[in-house]
Motif scaffolding. Structure first.
Motif, mmCIF file in Angstrom:
data_model
loop_
_atom_site.group_PDB
_atom_site.id
_atom_site.type_symbol
_atom_site.label_atom_id
_atom_site.label_comp_id
_atom_site.label_asym_id
_atom_site.label_seq_id
_atom_site.Cartn_x
_atom_site.Cartn_y
_atom_site.Cartn_z
ATOM 1 N N LEU A 67 3.850 -12.382 -14.634
ATOM 2 C CA LEU A 67 4.136 -11.073 -15.229
ATOM 3 C C LEU A 67 5.200 -11.170 -16.327
ATOM 4 N N ARG A 68 5.332 -12.360 -16.900
ATOM 5 C CA ARG A 68 6.339 -12.553 -17.951
ATOM 6 C C ARG A 68 6.131 -11.571 -19.098
ATOM 7 N N GLY A 69 7.184 -10.924 -19.479
ATOM 8 C CA GLY A 69 7.108 -9.965 -20.583
ATOM 9 C C GLY A 69 6.697 -8.558 -20.155
ATOM 10 N N GLN A 70 6.254 -8.441 -18.920
ATOM 11 C CA GLN A 70 5.793 -7.121 -18.461
ATOM 12 C C GLN A 70 6.925 -6.344 -17.790
ATOM 13 N N VAL A 71 6.879 -5.035 -17.955
ATOM 14 C CA VAL A 71 7.808 -4.140 -17.262
ATOM 15 C C VAL A 71 6.972 -3.212 -16.385
ATOM 16 N N VAL A 72 7.373 -3.095 -15.132
ATOM 17 C CA VAL A 72 6.659 -2.260 -14.162
ATOM 18 C C VAL A 72 7.541 -1.064 -13.813
ATOM 19 N N GLY A 73 6.924 0.084 -13.635
ATOM 20 C CA GLY A 73 7.670 1.295 -13.278
ATOM 21 C C GLY A 73 7.680 1.518 -11.775
ATOM 22 N N LEU A 74 8.877 1.591 -11.197
ATOM 23 C CA LEU A 74 9.008 1.940 -9.779
ATOM 24 C C LEU A 74 9.311 3.425 -9.693
ATOM 25 N N LEU A 75 8.423 4.184 -9.106
ATOM 26 C CA LEU A 75 8.637 5.618 -8.902
ATOM 27 C C LEU A 75 8.788 5.847 -7.402
ATOM 28 N N PHE A 76 10.002 6.009 -6.943
ATOM 29 C CA PHE A 76 10.255 6.150 -5.502
ATOM 30 C C PHE A 76 10.780 7.550 -5.217
ATOM 31 N N PHE A 77 9.860 8.395 -4.749
ATOM 32 C CA PHE A 77 10.199 9.794 -4.492
ATOM 33 C C PHE A 77 10.486 10.048 -3.016
ATOM 34 N N GLU A 78 10.679 8.974 -2.280
ATOM 35 C CA GLU A 78 11.133 9.063 -0.886
ATOM 36 C C GLU A 78 11.977 7.819 -0.644
ATOM 37 N N ASP A 79 12.960 7.918 0.241
ATOM 38 C CA ASP A 79 13.880 6.797 0.471
ATOM 39 C C ASP A 79 13.153 5.544 0.953
ATOM 40 N N SER A 80 13.718 4.408 0.606
ATOM 41 C CA SER A 80 13.137 3.121 0.998
ATOM 42 C C SER A 80 14.174 2.022 0.815
ATOM 43 N N THR A 81 14.177 1.067 1.710
ATOM 44 C CA THR A 81 14.984 -0.149 1.536
ATOM 45 C C THR A 81 14.061 -1.346 1.329
ATOM 46 N N ARG A 82 13.211 -1.607 2.329
ATOM 47 C CA ARG A 82 12.379 -2.807 2.315
ATOM 48 C C ARG A 82 11.363 -2.813 1.171
ATOM 49 N N THR A 83 10.593 -1.739 1.073
ATOM 50 C CA THR A 83 9.494 -1.728 0.099
ATOM 51 C C THR A 83 10.036 -1.760 -1.328
ATOM 52 N N ARG A 84 11.051 -0.947 -1.559
ATOM 53 C CA ARG A 84 11.599 -0.842 -2.923
ATOM 54 C C ARG A 84 12.205 -2.170 -3.381
ATOM 55 N N LEU A 85 13.037 -2.755 -2.525
ATOM 56 C CA LEU A 85 13.699 -3.996 -2.934
ATOM 57 C C LEU A 85 12.750 -5.188 -2.918
ATOM 58 N N SER A 86 11.775 -5.191 -2.028
ATOM 59 C CA SER A 86 10.869 -6.349 -2.032
ATOM 60 C C SER A 86 9.900 -6.285 -3.206
ATOM 61 N N PHE A 87 9.526 -5.084 -3.648
ATOM 62 C CA PHE A 87 8.755 -5.003 -4.898
ATOM 63 C C PHE A 87 9.618 -5.488 -6.070
ATOM 64 N N ALA A 88 10.896 -5.079 -6.076
ATOM 65 C CA ALA A 88 11.785 -5.533 -7.150
ATOM 66 C C ALA A 88 11.924 -7.053 -7.116
ATOM 67 N N ARG A 325 3.724 -8.639 -1.835
ATOM 68 C CA ARG A 325 3.795 -7.730 -3.005
ATOM 69 C C ARG A 325 3.601 -8.503 -4.311
ATOM 70 N N MET A 326 3.970 -9.789 -4.311
ATOM 71 C CA MET A 326 3.648 -10.614 -5.485
ATOM 72 C C MET A 326 2.134 -10.672 -5.679
ATOM 73 N N ALA A 327 1.414 -10.921 -4.590
ATOM 74 C CA ALA A 327 -0.049 -10.998 -4.690
ATOM 75 C C ALA A 327 -0.638 -9.664 -5.144
ATOM 76 N N CYS A 328 -0.116 -8.581 -4.612
ATOM 77 C CA CYS A 328 -0.659 -7.264 -4.986
ATOM 78 C C CYS A 328 -0.358 -6.941 -6.444
ATOM 79 N N LEU A 329 0.782 -7.380 -6.936
ATOM 80 C CA LEU A 329 1.110 -7.150 -8.345
ATOM 81 C C LEU A 329 0.210 -7.964 -9.265
ATOM 82 N N GLU A 330 -0.247 -9.112 -8.785
ATOM 83 C CA GLU A 330 -1.131 -9.952 -9.599
ATOM 84 C C GLU A 330 -2.578 -9.468 -9.593
#
Ligand code: CP
Length: 339
Positions: A67-88, A325-330
């Motif tokens: 994903l070099r050069g790509q920017v992904v948008g994280l839209l988190f409209f509910e609290d999260s620790t694991r999902t948000r940070l592991s996607f990051a 989440r790496m696999a899902c992003l790919e």
């Protein structure tokens, strides 16, 4: 941690060699619900996640370029620790970057619609949107509003597909099924507030699709709720705890409201009836593992002592969130073919 198999990671029906192998793997551009995916697609995603997990186990500082050069948008409209940070973290590991928006501080508070918010972020040039939402239909609404791929990071009481994949990979690893990604012969007991659980509605069907027998126990359980979690009602909870190869406890999801479980004092009754107490954990058979998607409320759905047992794979579930989440992003949709 994740031992390589004697037959290797790239051969056989689930073997893949790189991110290009995930091109066109998705039936559409988005990852909204696992129930929409064929078992062969689930296995391809898991096989790629397995590769990433091996690479990260060998070199925790490895950074890829997919994903070099790509920017992904994280839209988190509910609290999260694991999902948000592991996607990051997954984005970092793939060489990408992200921008982030939550409901606090966004222009949603000024009356902007969710669809317009999503299109606004798309217009800035992000290549994907990752969305967590309080309402079940919100992720689909975003997916229909934009042209770029949208990944569901947990939507209301609907689905939580990346959690379902990581839970499935964790069981496959614990029971040495990484080669085949076939869970045939294994029994998984999901226990707790299943009626309001998006985790159960992704993890159970995913495990069942790969061959596991899924049993479901919890307050107000009926055939419809159990079927939504990919299984059937456990009619002998104590006996099923003894027989299961994996027991996954779920917390009470008070934030969704509308349940007798939200009444004062309900926690104690929940623990008494369905909690994974140390006494119940002692009845588990050899090789059985204890799971929890988190966040945990120790002393309610699972005892703190149980979380520390060697058979608890709760921390490993968190770790596997990154490669999954790496696999899902790919993964790329067959329809758009967009990167
Ligand atoms: N399991 C899970 O979705 O946890 P978070 O809410 O912390 O992301």
């Amino acid at each position: 941690m994740m031992g390589r198999s004697s037959t290797g990671s790239t051969g056989g029906p689930t073997g893949i060699t790189g991110a290009h192998a995930l091109s066109g793997v998705m039936p559409g551009k988005d990852l909204v619900n696992l129930r929409d995916l064929d078992p062969s697609v689930l296995r391809r995603l898991l096989a790629r996640a397995r590769q990433h997990a091996w690479a990260l186990d060998e070199d925790p500082f490895d950074v890829g370029q997919t994903l070099r050069g790509q920017v992904v948008g994280l839209l988190f409209f509910e609290d999260s620790t694991r999902t948000r940070l592991s996607f990051a973290m997954a984005l970092h590991r793939l060489g990408g970057r992200f921008i982030e928006l939550t409901d606090r501080g966004s222009s949603l508070s000024k009356g902007e619609t969710l669809a317009d918010t999503a299109r606004t972020v798309e217009a800035m040039g992000v290549s994907r949107l990752i969305v967590r939402a309080k309402r079940t239909d919100d992720v689909l609404e975003v997916a229909q509003a934009v042209r770029i791929p949208v990944l569901n990071a947990g939507a209301g009481d609907g689905e939580h597909p990346t959690q379902g994949l990581l839970d499935t990979l964790a069981i496959a690893e614990a029971h040495k099924r990484l080669d085949s990604l076939d869970l045939g012969g294994l029994t998984v007991l999901i226990v707790g507030d299943v009626a309001r659980s998006r985790v159960a509605r992704s993890s159970g069907p995913c495990m069942a699709a790969l061959g596991a027998r899924v049993l479901v126990a919890g307050p107000g359980m009926d055939d419809t709720i159990a079927a939504s979690a990919g299984g059937r009602v456990s009619d002998n909870f104590a006996g099923d705890v003894r027989e299961a190869d994996a027991v996954m406890a779920l917390r009470i999801q008070h934030e969704r409201g509308g349940s007798d479980l939200d009444a004062a004092g309900a926690d104690a009754a929940y623990r008494e009836q369905f909690g994974l107490t140390i006494e119940r954990a002692r009845t588990l058979k050899q090789g059985a593992v204890i799971m929890h998607p988190g966040p945990v409320n120790p002393g309610v759905e699972v005892d703190a002592e149980v979380m520390e047992l060697p058979r608890s794979i709760i921390t490993r579930q968190v770790a596997l969130g990154v490669p999954v989440r790496m696999a899902c992003l790919e993964a790329r949709g067959a329809v758009t073919g967009r990167t």
